[in-house]
Design an enzyme around this catalytic site. Structure first.
Site, PDB file in Angstrom:
ATOM      1  N   GLU A 169      21.359  45.711 -12.170  1.00 19.09           N
ATOM      2  CA  GLU A 169      21.061  44.369 -12.688  1.00 19.09           C
ATOM      3  C   GLU A 169      22.166  43.757 -13.525  1.00 19.09           C
ATOM      4  O   GLU A 169      21.940  43.371 -14.681  1.00 19.09           O
ATOM      5  CB  GLU A 169      19.763  44.414 -13.514  1.00 19.09           C
ATOM      6  CG  GLU A 169      18.556  44.823 -12.701  1.00 19.09           C
ATOM      7  CD  GLU A 169      17.291  44.977 -13.544  1.00 19.09           C
ATOM      8  OE1 GLU A 169      17.163  44.320 -14.577  1.00 19.09           O
ATOM      9  OE2 GLU A 169      16.428  45.782 -13.141  1.00 19.09           O
ATOM     10  N   ASN A 219      22.800  47.627  -7.756  1.00 10.44           N
ATOM     11  CA  ASN A 219      21.380  47.342  -7.543  1.00 10.44           C
ATOM     12  C   ASN A 219      21.000  46.083  -8.318  1.00 10.44           C
ATOM     13  O   ASN A 219      21.318  45.971  -9.489  1.00 10.44           O
ATOM     14  CB  ASN A 219      20.590  48.554  -8.072  1.00 10.44           C
ATOM     15  CG  ASN A 219      19.161  48.604  -7.608  1.00 10.44           C
ATOM     16  OD1 ASN A 219      18.886  48.385  -6.422  1.00 10.44           O
ATOM     17  ND2 ASN A 219      18.235  48.905  -8.515  1.00 10.44           N
ATOM     18  N   HIS A 257      10.763  43.649  -6.496  1.00  2.92           N
ATOM     19  CA  HIS A 257       9.474  43.692  -7.197  1.00  2.92           C
ATOM     20  C   HIS A 257       8.798  42.338  -6.955  1.00  2.92           C
ATOM     21  O   HIS A 257       9.260  41.323  -7.463  1.00  2.92           O
ATOM     22  CB  HIS A 257       9.666  43.881  -8.706  1.00  2.92           C
ATOM     23  CG  HIS A 257      10.224  45.224  -9.053  1.00  2.92           C
ATOM     24  ND1 HIS A 257       9.476  46.372  -8.969  1.00  2.92           N
ATOM     25  CD2 HIS A 257      11.453  45.608  -9.459  1.00  2.92           C
ATOM     26  CE1 HIS A 257      10.222  47.403  -9.319  1.00  2.92           C
ATOM     27  NE2 HIS A 257      11.426  46.974  -9.623  1.00  2.92           N
ATOM     28  N   GLU A 292      13.258  48.917  -4.690  1.00  2.00           N
ATOM     29  CA  GLU A 292      12.179  49.104  -5.682  1.00  2.00           C
ATOM     30  C   GLU A 292      10.955  48.273  -5.307  1.00  2.00           C
ATOM     31  O   GLU A 292      10.342  47.605  -6.147  1.00  2.00           O
ATOM     32  CB  GLU A 292      12.663  48.687  -7.082  1.00  2.00           C
ATOM     33  CG  GLU A 292      13.884  49.442  -7.549  1.00  2.00           C
ATOM     34  CD  GLU A 292      14.324  49.107  -8.969  1.00  2.00           C
ATOM     35  OE1 GLU A 292      13.546  48.501  -9.730  1.00  2.00           O
ATOM     36  OE2 GLU A 292      15.464  49.460  -9.314  1.00  2.00           O
ATOM     37  N   ASP A 294       7.488  46.785  -4.723  1.00  2.00           N
ATOM     38  CA  ASP A 294       6.070  46.877  -5.074  1.00  2.00           C
ATOM     39  C   ASP A 294       5.495  45.464  -5.046  1.00  2.00           C
ATOM     40  O   ASP A 294       6.218  44.486  -5.198  1.00  2.00           O
ATOM     41  CB  ASP A 294       5.803  47.600  -6.416  1.00  2.00           C
ATOM     42  CG  ASP A 294       6.609  47.099  -7.590  1.00  2.00           C
ATOM     43  OD1 ASP A 294       7.080  45.949  -7.564  1.00  2.00           O
ATOM     44  OD2 ASP A 294       6.749  47.861  -8.575  1.00  2.00           O
TER      45      ASP A 294
HETATM   46  O1  9MR Z   1       9.736  52.097 -13.664  1.00  2.00           O
HETATM   47  C1  9MR Z   1      10.526  52.117 -14.806  1.00  2.00           C
HETATM   48  C2  9MR Z   1       9.644  52.305 -16.030  1.00  2.00           C
HETATM   49  O2  9MR Z   1       9.053  53.588 -16.028  1.00  2.00           O
HETATM   50  C3  9MR Z   1      10.442  52.089 -17.290  1.00  2.00           C
HETATM   51  O3  9MR Z   1       9.599  52.133 -18.418  1.00  2.00           O
HETATM   52  C4  9MR Z   1      11.133  50.751 -17.200  1.00  2.00           C
HETATM   53  C5  9MR Z   1      11.911  50.484 -18.439  1.00  2.00           C
HETATM   54  O4  9MR Z   1      12.562  49.371 -18.338  1.00  2.00           O
HETATM   55  O5  9MR Z   1      11.989  50.725 -16.068  1.00  2.00           O
HETATM   56  C6  9MR Z   1      11.290  50.810 -14.880  1.00  2.00           C
HETATM   57  O6  9MR Z   1      12.148  50.722 -13.772  1.00  2.00           O
HETATM   58  C7  9MR Z   1      12.966  49.571 -13.664  1.00  2.00           C
HETATM   59  C8  9MR Z   1      14.202  49.995 -12.900  1.00  2.00           C
HETATM   60  O7  9MR Z   1      14.837  51.045 -13.570  1.00  2.00           O
HETATM   61  C9  9MR Z   1      15.170  48.828 -12.714  1.00  2.00           C
HETATM   62  N1  9MR Z   1      14.510  47.707 -12.112  1.00  2.00           N
HETATM   63  C10 9MR Z   1      13.301  47.260 -12.746  1.00  2.00           C
HETATM   64  C11 9MR Z   1      12.318  48.427 -12.879  1.00  2.00           C
HETATM   65  C12 9MR Z   1      11.055  47.938 -13.521  1.00  2.00           C
HETATM   66  O8  9MR Z   1      11.327  47.515 -14.832  1.00  2.00           O
END
Ligand code: 9MR
Length: 381
Positions: A169, A219, A257, A292, A294
Site C-alpha cells: 500500500e 501490493n 477487499h 486479499e 473478501d
Molecule cells: O488481516 C489483518 C489484521 O489481522 C490486522 O489486524 C490488520 C492490521 O492492520 O491488517 C490486516 O491485514 C491487512 C493487510 O495486511 C494489508 N491490506 C489490508 C488488510 C486489512 O486491513
C-alpha cells in the site's frame, strides 16, 4: 471511482446489516467440470494453473490450518512477517512465528507469499518514528534500517519463500498521491516523506540481492481496479516508472477487499473492466495476483439472495483473473468466516458477522466457493 470515495461514503457503506449463512459441500474428483462442482479449489488450481490461496493468521487452530491444506495450494501470512510483529525493538528480530509458518507451508507443499516487508499505514515498526526523530540524518538511518530488514528477513528464507510482498500500500488510501500528511484514516507514509518514492526501488533491490529467485511484488489496495480510476491509473504509472528504472519488480498484487456498498464504487466494476486493468499491468511486464479478496455480506443484505449475490462478486473477480493471462493467482483473506479481520476492525465490527469468505463458520463450502471455482476454470490452457 476511488477519487470520489469519501470517508462518509465509506462509513455509510459500512453501516449496512448482516445476514446468516447456509453452506454447500462437495466431494472430490479428478477432472473438474466447467462449473467446478465436486472439486476443491486445490484441484481447480491444479487444473487452471492459477494459484488459489488463503491468508493464514498466527492464531488459528489446527482444524483451520487443515482447511487451508485441504482447500488451497497457496498461503499468505496474514500478520507474521509484518515489521511490528517481527521487531518489537530496533535491536531485535523474532523469527519464531515466521520460521513455523515457512516450515508448515513447505511441509504441506503450499506456495508461500510472505506479507509484507514495508507497510507504513498499520503494523509498522512501533519504534521507527522515535528512532528517526533522534537520528542525526533520518534519511540515511532509514535507508540503513530498510536494507537491514529486507536483507535479514529475505536472506533467512532464501529458496524457501516463493513470493514477497516487498511493499504494501504505498499509495494514499483514496486518490492518486502518497500519504504525505496524517489523516483520521491513515498516518503519513514515513518512508515516502523521509526518502521520497526511491524507498520502493531500494527495498526491491535489496530483496532481489537477498534472494535472486524469489518473486517480488508490490501490493496495493484499490477500491475499483479499473483503467480510468485515478488510483488505479496512479498504480499503472508507478509500475511503469519502476520498470523504466529497471527496478526488479515481478508482480503487482491487487488486494480486493470489497468493503464498500453498491451505491459507492464497488470492486470490481465488471469482469471486463478488471480484466482490462490486469491486461494493462501485464503489458508493463509484471504478473498480477488478486491477493486479499473478501466480500462483506452485510453490503448485500438488500439482495433477494445475499449469499448468491456475494458469490456473484467472487465470480466476477475469479473470471477476470482467469481471462487475463497476466493473472497468476487469487487469494482470499482468511478461510472460515469466523477468522475474518472485518469482524474486529473498528469500521466494520458493528456489522459482524461480516461473513466475507469462502467457508462458513463450520468450515463448509459456501456458494462463493463454487463461484470462484467456476470462474477460475474459465482459464484456457
Ligand atoms: O488481516 C489483518 C489484521 O489481522 C490486522 O489486524 C490488520 C492490521 O492492520 O491488517 C490486516 O491485514 C491487512 C493487510 O495486511 C494489508 N491490506 C489490508 C488488510 C486489512 O486491513
Amino acid at each position: 471511482m476511488a477519487g470520489r470515495v469519501t470517508t462518509s461514503a465509506l462509513l455509510a457503506a459500512l453501516a449496512l446489516s448482516a445476514a446468516a449463512l447456509p453452506a454447500s459441500a462437495a466431494a472430490k474428483q479428478k477432472r473438474c467440470p466447467a462449473s467446478g462442482v465436486g472439486c476443491s479449489l486445490k484441484q481447480v488450481a491444479a487444473q487452471s494453473g492459477i494459484f488459489v490461496g488463503a491468508a493464514l493468521s498466527n492464531k488459528i487452530s489446527a482444524t483451520e490450518k487443515s482447511d487451508i491444506a485441504a482447500n488451497f495450494n497457496a498461503v499468505t501470512s496474514e500478520n507474521a512477517f509484518k515489521w511490528s510483529e517481527m521487531s518489537k525493538t530496533a535491536a531485535t528480530t523474532d523469527f519464531a512465528a515466521t520460521d513455523r509458518m515457512v516450515a508448515w507451508a513447505r511441509a504441506k507443499k503450499l506456495r508461500l507469499r510472505a506479507h509484507t516487508l514495508l507497510w507504513h499505514r498499520l503494523q509498522n515498526a512501533p519504534w521507527l518514528k522515535a528512532e528517526l526523530a533522534t537520528a542525526g540524518d533520518p534519511a540515511t538511518r532509514l535507508r540503513q534500517l530498510i536494507a537491514e530488514r529486507v536483507t535479514k528477513v529475505v536472506g533467512r528464507y532464501r529458496g524457501k519463500v516463493e513470493i514477497w510482498d516487498v511493499i504494501n500500500e504505498p499509495l494514499a488510501i483514496f486518490g492518486a498521491g502518497y500519504d504525505s500528511e496524517e489523516t483520521p484514516l491513515t498516518p503519513k507514509n514515513i518512508f515516502y516523506t523521509t526518502l521520497g518514492e526511491g524507498y520502493i526501488a531500494s527495498a526491491f533491490r535489496s530483496a532481489r540481492k537477498a534472494d535472486p529467485k524469489a518473486r517480488l511484488f508490490l501490493n496495493e489496495l484499490l477500491w475499483d481496479a479499473r483503467v480510468g480510476d485515478p488510483k488505479s491509473d496512479a498504480l499503472l504509472a508507478l509500475v511503469a516508472r519502476l520498470k523504466k528504472a529497471r527496478v526488479p519488480i515481478d508482480g503487482v498484487g491487487i488486494q480486493a477487499h470489497a468493503m464498500l456498498g453498491t451505491s459507492s464504487p464497488w470492486f470490481p466494476s465488471t469482469t471486463a473492466s478488471l480484466k482490462r486493468y490486469i491486461d494493462a499491468l501485464g503489458r508493463l511486464g509484471v504478473k498480477v495476483e488478486i491477493t486479499e479478496l473478501d466480500v462483506r455480506l452485510p453490503l448485500l443484505a438488500d439482495q433477494p439472495d445475499p449469499l448468491a449475490a456475494q458469490a456473484a462478486v467472487f465470480r466476477r473477480v475469479a473470471s477476470a483473473c482467469a481471462q487475463a493471462r497476466a493473472c497468476t493467482g487469487l487469494t482470499v483473506w482468511g478461510q472460515r468466516d469466523s477468522d475474518s479481520w472485518l469482524d474486529s476492525y473498528s469500521l466494520t465490527s458493528a456489522t459482524a458477522p461480516n461473513s466475507p469468505l469462502l467457508l462458513d463458520r463450520e468450515g463448509k463450502r459456501k456458494l462463493a466457493y463454487q463461484a470462484v471455482a467456476a470462474g477460475l476454470l474459465e482459464r484456457r490452457r
